[in-house]
Design a protein around this motif. Structure first.
Motif, PDB file in Angstrom:
ATOM      1  N   SER A 270       0.837  -1.195   0.000  1.00 17.91           N
ATOM      2  CA  SER A 270       0.000   0.000   0.000  1.00 17.91           C
ATOM      3  C   SER A 270       0.873   1.246   0.000  1.00 17.91           C
ATOM      4  O   SER A 270       2.087   1.179   0.236  1.00 17.91           O
ATOM      5  CB  SER A 270      -0.928   0.005   1.220  1.00 17.91           C
ATOM      6  OG  SER A 270      -0.165   0.021   2.416  1.00 17.91           O
ATOM      7  N   LEU A 271       0.237   2.396  -0.229  1.00 17.56           N
ATOM      8  CA  LEU A 271       0.948   3.667  -0.255  1.00 17.56           C
ATOM      9  C   LEU A 271       1.411   4.045   1.144  1.00 17.56           C
ATOM     10  O   LEU A 271       0.639   4.020   2.102  1.00 17.56           O
ATOM     11  CB  LEU A 271       0.034   4.762  -0.816  1.00 17.56           C
ATOM     12  CG  LEU A 271       0.646   6.156  -0.952  1.00 17.56           C
ATOM     13  CD1 LEU A 271       1.772   6.160  -1.975  1.00 17.56           C
ATOM     14  CD2 LEU A 271      -0.443   7.169  -1.351  1.00 17.56           C
ATOM     15  N   ARG A 272       2.706   4.398   1.253  1.00 16.34           N
ATOM     16  CA  ARG A 272       3.267   4.799   2.538  1.00 16.34           C
ATOM     17  C   ARG A 272       3.365   6.316   2.659  1.00 16.34           C
ATOM     18  O   ARG A 272       2.965   6.895   3.658  1.00 16.34           O
ATOM     19  CB  ARG A 272       4.651   4.184   2.718  1.00 16.34           C
ATOM     20  CG  ARG A 272       5.383   4.668   3.972  1.00 16.34           C
ATOM     21  CD  ARG A 272       6.787   4.082   4.070  1.00 16.34           C
ATOM     22  NE  ARG A 272       6.751   2.651   4.337  1.00 16.34           N
ATOM     23  CZ  ARG A 272       7.843   1.888   4.377  1.00 16.34           C
ATOM     24  NH1 ARG A 272       9.029   2.412   4.120  1.00 16.34           N
ATOM     25  NH2 ARG A 272       7.740   0.607   4.651  1.00 16.34           N
ATOM     26  N   GLN A 273       3.931   6.966   1.625  1.00 18.12           N
ATOM     27  CA  GLN A 273       4.121   8.410   1.665  1.00 18.12           C
ATOM     28  C   GLN A 273       3.910   9.000   0.280  1.00 18.12           C
ATOM     29  O   GLN A 273       4.179   8.356  -0.744  1.00 18.12           O
ATOM     30  CB  GLN A 273       5.534   8.785   2.140  1.00 18.12           C
ATOM     31  CG  GLN A 273       5.878   8.408   3.559  1.00 18.12           C
ATOM     32  CD  GLN A 273       5.188   9.293   4.585  1.00 18.12           C
ATOM     33  OE1 GLN A 273       4.569  10.303   4.238  1.00 18.12           O
ATOM     34  NE2 GLN A 273       5.288   8.922   5.847  1.00 18.12           N
ATOM     35  N   SER A 274       3.435  10.247   0.261  1.00 18.05           N
ATOM     36  CA  SER A 274       3.379  11.045  -0.956  1.00 18.05           C
ATOM     37  C   SER A 274       4.299  12.242  -0.762  1.00 18.05           C
ATOM     38  O   SER A 274       4.071  13.072   0.120  1.00 18.05           O
ATOM     39  CB  SER A 274       1.942  11.504  -1.249  1.00 18.05           C
ATOM     40  OG  SER A 274       1.910  12.332  -2.401  1.00 18.05           O
ATOM     41  N   CYS A 275       5.359  12.306  -1.566  1.00 15.46           N
ATOM     42  CA  CYS A 275       6.366  13.360  -1.419  1.00 15.46           C
ATOM     43  C   CYS A 275       6.049  14.491  -2.390  1.00 15.46           C
ATOM     44  O   CYS A 275       6.227  14.340  -3.609  1.00 15.46           O
ATOM     45  CB  CYS A 275       7.758  12.795  -1.680  1.00 15.46           C
ATOM     46  SG  CYS A 275       8.203  11.395  -0.624  1.00 15.46           S
ATOM     47  N   GLN A 276       5.577  15.589  -1.868  1.00 14.54           N
ATOM     48  CA  GLN A 276       5.118  16.703  -2.686  1.00 14.54           C
ATOM     49  C   GLN A 276       6.191  17.776  -2.797  1.00 14.54           C
ATOM     50  O   GLN A 276       6.851  18.099  -1.812  1.00 14.54           O
ATOM     51  CB  GLN A 276       3.843  17.301  -2.081  1.00 14.54           C
ATOM     52  CG  GLN A 276       2.686  16.322  -1.933  1.00 14.54           C
ATOM     53  CD  GLN A 276       2.187  15.816  -3.276  1.00 14.54           C
ATOM     54  OE1 GLN A 276       2.157  16.546  -4.267  1.00 14.54           O
ATOM     55  NE2 GLN A 276       1.795  14.548  -3.314  1.00 14.54           N
ATOM     56  N   GLY A 277       6.363  18.305  -4.015  1.00 18.54           N
ATOM     57  CA  GLY A 277       7.329  19.386  -4.180  1.00 18.54           C
ATOM     58  C   GLY A 277       7.806  19.586  -5.603  1.00 18.54           C
ATOM     59  O   GLY A 277       8.156  20.699  -6.002  1.00 18.54           O
ATOM     60  N   HIS A 278       7.833  18.518  -6.399  1.00 11.06           N
ATOM     61  CA  HIS A 278       8.262  18.662  -7.789  1.00 11.06           C
ATOM     62  C   HIS A 278       7.143  19.283  -8.632  1.00 11.06           C
ATOM     63  O   HIS A 278       5.956  19.059  -8.366  1.00 11.06           O
ATOM     64  CB  HIS A 278       8.651  17.306  -8.381  1.00 11.06           C
ATOM     65  CG  HIS A 278       9.992  16.820  -7.937  1.00 11.06           C
ATOM     66  ND1 HIS A 278      11.165  17.458  -8.291  1.00 11.06           N
ATOM     67  CD2 HIS A 278      10.345  15.747  -7.174  1.00 11.06           C
ATOM     68  CE1 HIS A 278      12.191  16.800  -7.758  1.00 11.06           C
ATOM     69  NE2 HIS A 278      11.727  15.764  -7.075  1.00 11.06           N
ATOM     70  N   CYS A 279       7.534  20.043  -9.646  1.00  7.68           N
ATOM     71  CA  CYS A 279       6.552  20.673 -10.532  1.00  7.68           C
ATOM     72  C   CYS A 279       6.766  20.239 -11.983  1.00  7.68           C
ATOM     73  O   CYS A 279       6.403  20.955 -12.917  1.00  7.68           O
ATOM     74  CB  CYS A 279       6.604  22.192 -10.405  1.00  7.68           C
ATOM     75  SG  CYS A 279       8.221  22.927 -10.702  1.00  7.68           S
ATOM     76  N   ALA A 280       7.352  19.073 -12.166  1.00 10.27           N
ATOM     77  CA  ALA A 280       7.510  18.458 -13.485  1.00 10.27           C
ATOM     78  C   ALA A 280       7.665  16.961 -13.285  1.00 10.27           C
ATOM     79  O   ALA A 280       7.703  16.468 -12.154  1.00 10.27           O
ATOM     80  CB  ALA A 280       8.713  19.052 -14.226  1.00 10.27           C
TER      81      ALA A 280
END
Length: 390
Positions: A240-250
């Motif tokens: 299952s999904l553990r983490q969503s790492c947000q920050g890239h814009c491409a």
């Protein structure tokens, strides 16, 4: 121009470089031969045991080794019609010291230990990804959505997988688990010990083509990057999904797990992003971001020197060497420039002495990462006596 992998009777183009003018030292040999890659020293034999292999490969020096990488390429090989496609993953240097390259509908193997080159297969569809599952098993993804698992010793196909609906752009394996994904946005996890119905988990969260997959060394976490700008971390035990790492814009294709810092992941963004980001995989937080000024196409750690290597697109098409000993203070130490198009792929030899880069300019360039050879070895490397028949 003559070709690295000939379509018919064309020749293998090989160049050995000197700082004065390496273009004058081009060697043309027919398609039955390959130039010696070795430096005269006995190649290191790597243990079959996965844990022993990790121990040897990632054993760190007691003190930081300081050296300068030569800005002059060690070798250049011509790779005709290599796909100039950011989303594909068609080059990998395995722990068996064999470089696998997909060119159109063919897969070639180049053994750096014995200088042997061979065409592994020719398919009806173009190759879109390659991944070494172990020392003698290669996974190959195609643009017809299929995957072949091939025994490279016998050149026989062990099994074929038909779970995807569109091209298979990326694969990553951990022990007997092969993860694959591509333009259908779905990540399938295959247990290769099972002959039939071997899918043991399906990850569905990305909304556009998945172009990067990477298991960490322990096989507990899979990172995935896609054209939807998402970087996701998946738990193997829970599937299952553990983490969503947000920050890239491409798009996020380039990624690498740090060998000496547990749960540290590095990722690179595409042309609208241009950053290398450092993540705490436990929390999903970004603790460092570097603006590289150009599209990040590939990332590889070099544990021997505690460095990070990145390759880039427009406008400099450079390979960057980063000092990552203190990873929160990672800084640029050197740039290598020889390609004339975006550098899409990187591969490092198992002994960490050589780097291979591949670009849309249809070249494979080899860079020496360790100490310089003596003159005798360089002369032997260029000698015709080191040409071997297939």
């Amino acid at each position: 121009m003559d070709r690295f992998i000939p379509k018919s009777k064309s020749k293998l183009l090989y160049q050995s470089h000197t700082q004065s003018n390496y273009n004058d030292l081009m060697y043309h040999i027919n398609e039955e031969k390959v130039l010696n890659f070795g430096n005269g020293k006995q190649q290191q034999n790597f243990p079959i045991s996965f844990l022993d292999q990790l121990h040897n490969q990632y054993k760190l020096p007691q003190q930081q080794i300081v050296r300068q990488i030569s800005a002059i390429p060690e070798k250049i090989l011509d790779a005709p019609d290599i796909a100039d496609d950011f989303y594909l993953n068609i080059l990998e240097w395995g722990n068996n010291n064999v470089l696998s390259v997909g060119l159109q509908n063919k897969v070639y193997l180049w053994n750096a230990s014995n200088q042997h080159i061979e065409q592994l297969l020719q398919a009806t569809s173009n190759v879109t990804s390659v991944n070494w599952i172990n020392d003698h098993i290669l996974g190959i993804g195609f643009d017809d959505a299929s995957i072949k698992i091939v025994d490279v010793c016998s050149s026989q196909t062990i099994t074929q997988l038909y779970y995807h609906n569109e091209r298979v752009s990326t694969m990553s394996s951990s022990f007997d688990l092969l993860s694959s994904s591509g333009r259908d946005n779905v990540i399938f996890n295959h247990d290769l010990r099972e002959k039939n119905n071997n899918v043991v988990g399906v990850f569905q969260k990305h909304t556009q083509e998945v172009c990067g997959l990477k298991w960490n060394s322990s096989g507990s976490t899979l990172s995935s990057g896609a054209n939807d700008n998402q970087l996701l971390l998946w738990d193997r035990r829970q599937m299952s999904l553990r983490q969503s790492c947000q920050g890239h814009c491409a798009a996020v294709k380039a990624m690498a797990w740090c060998p000496w810092l547990q749960n540290t992941l590095v990722s690179g963004g595409g042309s609208n992003d241009k950053t290398i980001k450092f993540w705490n995989a436990d929390t999903g937080t970004c603790f460092k971001s570097i603006d590289t000024g150009s599209q990040v196409c590939a990332l590889q750690f070099l544990p021997r020197y505690r460095e990070l290597i990145s390759s880039h697109g427009f406008s400099k098409f450079q390979i960057s060497i980063w000092n990552a000993d203190q990873i929160q203070q990672a800084k640029l130490v050197q740039e290598l420039q020889a390609h004339k198009s975006r550098v899409l792929h990187l591969g490092i030899s198992p002994d960490q002495s050589m780097l291979c880069s591949a670009a849309g300019d249809e070249t494979l360039i080899f860079w020496r990462l360790g100490t310089e050879q003596n003159n005798q070895n360089k002369q032997e490397m260029c000698s015709s006596k080191n040409l071997f028949l297939r």
